[in-house]
Design an enzyme around this catalytic site. Sequence first.
Site, PDB file in Angstrom:
ATOM      1  N   ASN A  17       0.871  -1.180   0.000  1.00  0.00           N
ATOM      2  CA  ASN A  17       0.000   0.000   0.000  1.00  0.00           C
ATOM      3  C   ASN A  17       0.907   1.230   0.000  1.00  0.00           C
ATOM      4  O   ASN A  17       1.452   1.601   1.021  1.00  0.00           O
ATOM      5  CB  ASN A  17      -0.881  -0.040   1.266  1.00  0.00           C
ATOM      6  CG  ASN A  17      -1.723   1.212   1.439  1.00  0.00           C
ATOM      7  OD1 ASN A  17      -1.808   2.040   0.520  1.00  0.00           O
ATOM      8  ND2 ASN A  17      -2.343   1.366   2.597  1.00  0.00           N
ATOM      9  N   TRP A  18       1.043   1.814  -1.189  1.00  0.00           N
ATOM     10  CA  TRP A  18       1.986   2.930  -1.314  1.00  0.00           C
ATOM     11  C   TRP A  18       1.431   4.219  -0.710  1.00  0.00           C
ATOM     12  O   TRP A  18       2.143   5.204  -0.600  1.00  0.00           O
ATOM     13  CB  TRP A  18       2.337   3.158  -2.779  1.00  0.00           C
ATOM     14  CG  TRP A  18       3.097   2.032  -3.426  1.00  0.00           C
ATOM     15  CD1 TRP A  18       3.480   0.840  -2.844  1.00  0.00           C
ATOM     16  CD2 TRP A  18       3.580   1.988  -4.771  1.00  0.00           C
ATOM     17  NE1 TRP A  18       4.160   0.076  -3.745  1.00  0.00           N
ATOM     18  CE2 TRP A  18       4.239   0.745  -4.935  1.00  0.00           C
ATOM     19  CE3 TRP A  18       3.523   2.863  -5.852  1.00  0.00           C
ATOM     20  CZ2 TRP A  18       4.829   0.375  -6.151  1.00  0.00           C
ATOM     21  CZ3 TRP A  18       4.103   2.495  -7.063  1.00  0.00           C
ATOM     22  CH2 TRP A  18       4.760   1.269  -7.202  1.00  0.00           C
ATOM     23  N   LYS A  19       0.149   4.240  -0.385  1.00  0.00           N
ATOM     24  CA  LYS A  19      -0.499   5.453   0.156  1.00  0.00           C
ATOM     25  C   LYS A  19      -0.235   6.637  -0.786  1.00  0.00           C
ATOM     26  O   LYS A  19      -0.155   6.436  -1.997  1.00  0.00           O
ATOM     27  CB  LYS A  19      -0.024   5.697   1.584  1.00  0.00           C
ATOM     28  CG  LYS A  19      -0.198   4.446   2.453  1.00  0.00           C
ATOM     29  CD  LYS A  19      -0.061   4.684   3.919  1.00  0.00           C
ATOM     30  CE  LYS A  19      -0.269   3.369   4.671  1.00  0.00           C
ATOM     31  NZ  LYS A  19      -0.211   3.505   6.119  1.00  0.00           N
ATOM     32  N   HIS A 103      -9.640   1.367   4.606  1.00  0.00           N
ATOM     33  CA  HIS A 103      -8.382   1.585   5.349  1.00  0.00           C
ATOM     34  C   HIS A 103      -8.636   2.568   6.490  1.00  0.00           C
ATOM     35  O   HIS A 103      -9.407   3.519   6.334  1.00  0.00           O
ATOM     36  CB  HIS A 103      -7.305   2.115   4.404  1.00  0.00           C
ATOM     37  CG  HIS A 103      -5.949   2.099   5.039  1.00  0.00           C
ATOM     38  ND1 HIS A 103      -5.545   3.068   5.924  1.00  0.00           N
ATOM     39  CD2 HIS A 103      -4.934   1.204   4.955  1.00  0.00           C
ATOM     40  CE1 HIS A 103      -4.320   2.773   6.339  1.00  0.00           C
ATOM     41  NE2 HIS A 103      -3.933   1.657   5.768  1.00  0.00           N
ATOM     42  N   GLU A 105      -7.011   4.961   7.599  1.00  0.00           N
ATOM     43  CA  GLU A 105      -6.748   6.378   7.301  1.00  0.00           C
ATOM     44  C   GLU A 105      -7.956   7.009   6.611  1.00  0.00           C
ATOM     45  O   GLU A 105      -8.256   8.187   6.827  1.00  0.00           O
ATOM     46  CB  GLU A 105      -5.472   6.500   6.453  1.00  0.00           C
ATOM     47  CG  GLU A 105      -4.233   6.284   7.318  1.00  0.00           C
ATOM     48  CD  GLU A 105      -3.038   5.695   6.585  1.00  0.00           C
ATOM     49  OE1 GLU A 105      -3.011   5.695   5.347  1.00  0.00           O
ATOM     50  OE2 GLU A 105      -2.113   5.214   7.284  1.00  0.00           O
ATOM     51  N   GLU A 175      -5.596  -4.633  10.642  1.00  0.00           N
ATOM     52  CA  GLU A 175      -4.583  -3.605  10.855  1.00  0.00           C
ATOM     53  C   GLU A 175      -4.892  -2.849  12.143  1.00  0.00           C
ATOM     54  O   GLU A 175      -5.738  -1.942  12.136  1.00  0.00           O
ATOM     55  CB  GLU A 175      -4.573  -2.618   9.682  1.00  0.00           C
ATOM     56  CG  GLU A 175      -4.252  -3.254   8.350  1.00  0.00           C
ATOM     57  CD  GLU A 175      -3.654  -2.259   7.374  1.00  0.00           C
ATOM     58  OE1 GLU A 175      -2.577  -2.538   6.855  1.00  0.00           O
ATOM     59  OE2 GLU A 175      -4.251  -1.194   7.160  1.00  0.00           O
ATOM     60  N   GLY A 181       2.329   2.513  10.718  1.00  0.00           N
ATOM     61  CA  GLY A 181       3.303   3.582  10.527  1.00  0.00           C
ATOM     62  C   GLY A 181       3.987   4.032  11.811  1.00  0.00           C
ATOM     63  O   GLY A 181       4.680   5.051  11.835  1.00  0.00           O
ATOM     64  N   SER A 221       3.268  -1.863  10.461  1.00  0.00           N
ATOM     65  CA  SER A 221       4.718  -1.931  10.695  1.00  0.00           C
ATOM     66  C   SER A 221       5.300  -3.323  10.430  1.00  0.00           C
ATOM     67  O   SER A 221       6.217  -3.769  11.115  1.00  0.00           O
ATOM     68  CB  SER A 221       5.053  -1.472  12.123  1.00  0.00           C
ATOM     69  OG  SER A 221       4.632  -0.129  12.314  1.00  0.00           O
ATOM     70  N   GLY A 242       2.782  -1.006   4.309  1.00  0.00           N
ATOM     71  CA  GLY A 242       2.861   0.414   3.988  1.00  0.00           C
ATOM     72  C   GLY A 242       4.308   0.826   3.783  1.00  0.00           C
ATOM     73  O   GLY A 242       4.869   0.651   2.695  1.00  0.00           O
ATOM     74  N   GLY A 243       4.929   1.338   4.835  1.00  0.00           N
ATOM     75  CA  GLY A 243       6.294   1.878   4.755  1.00  0.00           C
ATOM     76  C   GLY A 243       7.287   0.979   4.033  1.00  0.00           C
ATOM     77  O   GLY A 243       8.026   1.441   3.157  1.00  0.00           O
TER      78      GLY A 243
HETATM   79  P1  PGA Z   1       2.681   0.410   7.669  1.00  0.00           P
HETATM   80  O1  PGA Z   1       1.233   0.617   6.994  1.00  0.00           O
HETATM   81  O2  PGA Z   1       3.231  -0.876   7.129  1.00  0.00           O
HETATM   82  O3  PGA Z   1       3.470   1.609   7.229  1.00  0.00           O
HETATM   83  O4  PGA Z   1       2.452   0.357   9.141  1.00  0.00           O
HETATM   84  C1  PGA Z   1       0.352  -0.445   6.779  1.00  0.00           C
HETATM   85  C2  PGA Z   1      -0.952   0.054   6.183  1.00  0.00           C
HETATM   86  O5  PGA Z   1      -1.422   1.120   6.599  1.00  0.00           O
HETATM   87  O6  PGA Z   1      -1.545  -0.593   5.302  1.00  0.00           O
END
Ligand code: PGA
Length: 262
Positions: A17-19, A103, A105, A175, A181, A221, A242-243
């Site tokens: 997930n590149w956001k 998600h 966010e 999640e 993050g 994470s 994500g990251g």
């Molecule tokens: P993260 O994000 O790996 O940076 O914690 C995961 C996500 O939000 O899908």
Amino acid sequence: MSTQSPHLIRKKVIAGNWKMNKTAAEGAALTREIVEAVGRETLVDTVLCPPFTALESVARALEGQAIKLGAQNMHPEKSGAFTGEISAEMLRTLYVTHVILGHSERRQYCGETDGFINRKVLAALASELRPILCVGETLAEREAGRTLDVVRTQTEAALAGVKPEQITTVIIAYEPVWAIGTGKVATTAQAQEVHAFIRALLTRLHGAALSQKVRILYGGSMKPANAPELLAQPDIDGGLIGGASLEARSFVDLVKAAMAAV
Ligand code: PGA
């Protein structure tokens, strides 16, 4: 219930997930690096979810490869006066096969409700897109002992009206919001507990034979260092990353960790 190992019944999924990161050109460059290392790998389902503006360039870089393309969101309606929105059909024309829905966010910053997410899940399935449905509790909810309640409410609401023959198309991502993050990964025991709870919920809704086939990913994470232990859990079928998906090396290492866990 099958006596086969869960690792054999369910192919692992590693989804990036590149956001809101990577331009079209940067996304294509990252994709080419990933393709070079694991482009034709079929032991694991690998999915890249760039922002909308990079879907086309990433699709081009994925031509002829086994890696799949996902979007990070979509609108439930087919078309119309929804400024700034993107429909399932629009995604399909760009060779998108997966879509992240709900998600945290988007729940937090865009006010997405369980009901709206449910409409998206049904619309995605109707258009033959695979939803990657995200659920998870906040830190306050965990500390109040409400984790399983929150996860149950979110999962049941988002999956309302999903037919038995569609349920194995859905991928669920657990999640914990406090782990996204933040560098704070859930312990394997914390993650496995919730994954097993979600599978039990799916068994109640659709029966054991189908629930054993649904992939439930962990997100929050996840990195090459903590992935092997998480992926070894019986109900953790992959990761939503994500990251660590923003650099080829860490993402490829996660795909390899999933291959090793098969
Ligand atoms: P993260 O994000 O790996 O940076 O914690 C995961 C996500 O939000 O899908």
